[in-house]
Design an enzyme around this catalytic site. Structure first.
Site, short mmCIF file in Angstrom:
data_model
loop_
_atom_site.label_atom_id
_atom_site.label_comp_id
_atom_site.label_asym_id
_atom_site.label_seq_id
_atom_site.Cartn_x
_atom_site.Cartn_y
_atom_site.Cartn_z
N THR A 93 0.86 -1.19 0.00
CA THR A 93 0.00 0.00 0.00
C THR A 93 0.89 1.23 0.00
OG1 THR A 93 -1.69 -1.17 1.25
CG2 THR A 93 -1.82 1.23 1.24
N LYS A 168 -7.49 1.66 -2.93
CA LYS A 168 -7.08 1.23 -1.58
C LYS A 168 -7.21 2.40 -0.60
CE LYS A 168 -5.00 -1.10 1.73
NZ LYS A 168 -5.23 -2.40 2.28
N LYS A 236 0.01 4.87 8.57
CA LYS A 236 0.80 5.08 7.34
C LYS A 236 -0.15 5.27 6.14
CE LYS A 236 1.96 1.59 5.00
NZ LYS A 236 1.50 0.89 3.79
P1 NAP Z 1 5.30 -6.40 7.64
O1 NAP Z 1 4.85 -7.65 8.29
O2 NAP Z 1 5.85 -5.29 8.47
O3 NAP Z 1 6.40 -6.81 6.52
C1 NAP Z 1 7.06 -5.82 5.77
C2 NAP Z 1 7.95 -6.50 4.76
O4 NAP Z 1 8.59 -5.48 3.97
C3 NAP Z 1 9.09 -7.32 5.38
O5 NAP Z 1 9.37 -8.44 4.58
C4 NAP Z 1 10.25 -6.32 5.34
O6 NAP Z 1 11.51 -6.93 5.37
C5 NAP Z 1 9.99 -5.67 4.01
N1 NAP Z 1 10.64 -4.37 3.87
C6 NAP Z 1 10.35 -3.23 4.53
N2 NAP Z 1 11.15 -2.24 4.13
C7 NAP Z 1 11.95 -2.75 3.18
C8 NAP Z 1 12.99 -2.22 2.37
N3 NAP Z 1 13.36 -0.93 2.47
N4 NAP Z 1 13.61 -3.02 1.51
C9 NAP Z 1 13.25 -4.32 1.40
N5 NAP Z 1 12.28 -4.90 2.14
C10 NAP Z 1 11.63 -4.12 3.01
O7 NAP Z 1 4.13 -5.72 6.79
P2 NAP Z 1 2.84 -6.44 6.16
O8 NAP Z 1 1.76 -6.47 7.17
O9 NAP Z 1 3.25 -7.69 5.49
O10 NAP Z 1 2.40 -5.33 5.08
C11 NAP Z 1 3.03 -5.25 3.80
C12 NAP Z 1 2.25 -4.26 2.93
O11 NAP Z 1 0.90 -4.74 2.79
C13 NAP Z 1 2.16 -2.85 3.52
O12 NAP Z 1 2.23 -1.89 2.50
C14 NAP Z 1 0.79 -2.85 4.17
O13 NAP Z 1 0.25 -1.54 4.27
C15 NAP Z 1 -0.01 -3.72 3.24
N6 NAP Z 1 -1.19 -4.38 3.84
C16 NAP Z 1 -1.12 -4.91 5.09
C17 NAP Z 1 -2.25 -5.52 5.63
C18 NAP Z 1 -2.21 -6.14 7.01
O14 NAP Z 1 -3.31 -6.43 7.56
N7 NAP Z 1 -1.06 -6.38 7.59
C19 NAP Z 1 -3.45 -5.57 4.91
C20 NAP Z 1 -3.48 -5.05 3.61
C21 NAP Z 1 -2.34 -4.44 3.09
P3 NAP Z 1 12.19 -7.39 6.78
O15 NAP Z 1 11.69 -8.78 7.03
O16 NAP Z 1 13.64 -7.33 6.51
O17 NAP Z 1 11.75 -6.40 7.83
#
Ligand code: NAP
Length: 292
Positions: A93, A168, A236
């Protein structure tokens, strides 16, 4: 389509596993390499040493990382391995302008790019029941559909690059208003001494009901907000909504009041709780809120 997956967080890891079950996953890359090594060992796919190596070996790349600068950094890393005819699907997102910038840069090299943000949370990622909102070229969407269909249940192409992120953002504004209303109503009901479980059961069938009321009012009734959709992530997203609205000269009251309340929740140490934790602040509006 031989597909690589970048970003094995709460969303990305189960999404990658769904691609593996469909026989589409060639391999993965994650910034913290242990996570990639563990998933690759478990799935019998490749843990690529670099983003460029993943891009060079795959026809399609799915990204699911945190925020705008992270997606831009991943694209920079992929670029040496990308070549004409390949396609990148970004499920993170981020702002619509980020999507449009990347689309323009990659299109100049004959590389496809779709913004494909998702809704449905980690449960939807695990069950492959996500709603996926897609922006980009029609032909790229048609090519990507076999991959997206393994990740979600409702997949819609909504317009040119950026349209997926705009959709979104629309969803995130609704979530803000609804969680605010549910939390305020539940705090009121508690102050009125109503039996909360019976109330949820009854009003869950009423005109004011919503997914958040049915699924998150019980968290409020129990004062327990387990990890679901984290405050920090929605905060965010609402910053993205604020910036996109500002580009139209608009200032959105629901977005602004929710951002102010999230800032307070993060200050109090509740940033990693589900957004239903906003009930803490609504309860405090009443005398004898019962919140420790
Ligand atoms: P998360 O659990 O915090 O995981 C984030 C991922 O991004 C990790 O693999 C992290 O790597 C990687 N990352 C972050 N910064 C990076 C960088 N600079 N370079 C390379 N890799 C990087 O987040 P998530 O919940 O999976 O969410 C991911 C996306 O989906 C976000 O944009 C979020 O808004 C969206 N989303 C989330 C949800 C939800 O319910 N969680 C629902 C819909 C959409 P590391 O393992 O090294 O930290």
């Amino acid at each position: 389509m031989r597909t690589g997956f970048v970003g094995l967080g709460g969303m990305g890891a189960p999404m990658a596993r769904n691609l593996q079950r469909a026989g589409l996953l060639a391999g993965v890359w994650n910034r913290t390499t242990d996570k990639a090594a563990a998933l690759a060992a478990d799935c019998g796919c490749t843990a690529y040493p670099t983003l460029a190596a993943l891009a060079a070996d795959c026809e399609a790349v799915v990204i699911c990382v945190s925020a705008d600068l992270d997606v831009r950094a991943v694209i920079d890393g992929l670029r040496p391995g990308l070549s004409p005819g390949k396609i990148v699907l970004d499920c993170s997102t981020v702002g619509a302008s980020t999507a449009r910038d990347i689309h323009g840069a990659l299109a100049a090299q004959g590389i496809g790019f779709l913004d494909c943000p998702v809704s449905g949370g980690v449960e939807g990622a695990r069950l492959a029941t996500l709603a996926i909102m897609v922006g980009g070229d029609e032909a790229d969407f048609a090519r990507a559909l076999p991959v997206l269909e393994r990740l979600g249940r409702k997949i819609a192409h909504l317009g040119p690059s950026g349209a997926g992120q705009a959709a979104k953002a629309t969803n995130q504004i609704m979530c803000a208003g609804i969680i605010q209303a549910v939390a305020e109503a539940m705090a009121f009901a508690k102050a009125e001494g109503l039996p909360l479980d019976r109330l949820i059961d009854t009003l869950g069938q009423g005109a004011g009901s919503s997914w958040y009321f049915v699924n998150r009012a019980p968290f409020m009734a129990r004062m327990n907000f387990p990890a679901g959709f984290r405050v920090r992530l929605h905060e965010k997203d609402l910053r993205i909504c604020r910036d996109m609205a500002a580009a139209h000269g608009a200032h959105l009251p629901v977005v602004e009041s929710t951002l102010a309340e999230y800032a307070e929740l993060i200050r109090q140490g509740h940033g990693d709780e589900d957004i239903s934790t906003i009930y803490r602040l609504k309860s405090a509006l009443f005398r004898d809120d019962g919140v420790a």
